[in-house]
Design a protein around this motif. Sequence first.
Motif, mmCIF file in Angstrom:
data_model
loop_
_atom_site.group_PDB
_atom_site.id
_atom_site.type_symbol
_atom_site.label_atom_id
_atom_site.label_comp_id
_atom_site.label_asym_id
_atom_site.label_seq_id
_atom_site.Cartn_x
_atom_site.Cartn_y
_atom_site.Cartn_z
ATOM 1 N N GLU A 118 -9.462 6.219 -14.729
ATOM 2 C CA GLU A 118 -8.520 5.308 -14.934
ATOM 3 C C GLU A 118 -7.259 5.013 -13.954
ATOM 4 O OE1 GLU A 118 -6.107 5.901 -18.176
ATOM 5 O OE2 GLU A 118 -7.593 4.528 -19.155
ATOM 6 N N GLY A 119 -6.335 5.929 -13.506
ATOM 7 C CA GLY A 119 -5.661 6.212 -12.546
ATOM 8 C C GLY A 119 -6.344 5.661 -11.171
ATOM 9 N N VAL A 132 0.338 8.214 -14.077
ATOM 10 C CA VAL A 132 -0.025 9.238 -15.144
ATOM 11 C C VAL A 132 -0.761 8.097 -16.441
ATOM 12 C CG1 VAL A 132 2.342 9.240 -16.360
ATOM 13 C CG2 VAL A 132 1.221 11.236 -16.620
ATOM 14 N N ARG A 133 -1.189 9.155 -17.468
ATOM 15 C CA ARG A 133 -2.266 8.271 -18.464
ATOM 16 C C ARG A 133 -0.890 7.522 -19.222
ATOM 17 N NH1 ARG A 133 -7.281 9.216 -22.155
ATOM 18 N NH2 ARG A 133 -8.596 7.000 -21.696
ATOM 19 N N ASP A 156 1.346 -1.130 -0.002
ATOM 20 C CA ASP A 156 0.404 0.019 0.203
ATOM 21 C C ASP A 156 0.511 0.750 -0.258
ATOM 22 O OD1 ASP A 156 -2.270 1.521 0.079
ATOM 23 O OD2 ASP A 156 -2.443 1.489 1.955
ATOM 24 N N SER A 157 1.366 1.564 -1.207
ATOM 25 C CA SER A 157 2.210 2.676 -1.201
ATOM 26 C C SER A 157 1.710 4.328 -1.788
ATOM 27 C CB SER A 157 3.476 2.205 -1.906
ATOM 28 O OG SER A 157 3.852 0.972 -2.305
ATOM 29 N N PRO A 158 2.166 5.268 -0.545
ATOM 30 C CA PRO A 158 1.206 6.747 -1.642
ATOM 31 C C PRO A 158 2.267 6.876 -2.708
ATOM 32 C CG PRO A 158 2.694 6.935 -0.285
ATOM 33 C CD PRO A 158 2.683 4.889 -0.192
ATOM 34 N N VAL A 159 1.279 7.781 -3.376
ATOM 35 C CA VAL A 159 1.700 7.409 -4.973
ATOM 36 C C VAL A 159 0.725 8.851 -5.297
ATOM 37 C CG1 VAL A 159 2.094 5.086 -6.035
ATOM 38 C CG2 VAL A 159 -0.347 6.323 -6.547
ATOM 39 N N VAL A 160 1.044 9.870 -6.233
ATOM 40 C CA VAL A 160 0.381 11.277 -7.050
ATOM 41 C C VAL A 160 -0.224 10.194 -8.180
ATOM 42 C CG1 VAL A 160 2.373 11.945 -7.908
ATOM 43 C CG2 VAL A 160 0.569 13.551 -7.295
ATOM 44 N N LEU A 161 -1.557 11.246 -8.566
ATOM 45 C CA LEU A 161 -1.833 10.651 -9.662
ATOM 46 C C LEU A 161 -1.858 11.540 -10.750
ATOM 47 C CD1 LEU A 161 -3.645 9.537 -12.458
ATOM 48 C CD2 LEU A 161 -5.584 10.208 -10.649
#
Length: 122
Positions: free
Chosen positions: A34-35, A82-83, A8-13
């Motif tokens: 989608e993200g 990122v898409r 469960d890693s923090p990411v930025v969309l």
Amino acid sequence: MTPHGESDSPVVLYVCADRAPEAPGDATQRAQTEGRAFAQERGLTIAEVVTDTYGEPDPARRRGWRRVRQLAQTGHVTAVLVRWPSAIAPESARELRHREAAWLHDQGVRVRYTWAPLSSRG
């Protein structure tokens, strides 16, 4: 652990899709949906959704991308979702895309593409 072996890693969309900042449209909505699905399927936590208006080729000149860099530099995220590559920089400015991906990599942050044909590459 998730089915794909990720924690469960923090990411930025990061979303850079629409040309009109005052009226986010279908492209922005699609990229966010989608993200979020990509993150959920992989057990990733979206720490923040950052958006920019499409048009400026140099990511370093976009307020949202500067926020992405700040999150990466401070260790708040492990990946940028990122898409597709042109959301970072268009084909005509491919070297800027590579510059940013290399900088993120140096910070220990991965770039992950959420569009199905690209995300299946791993």
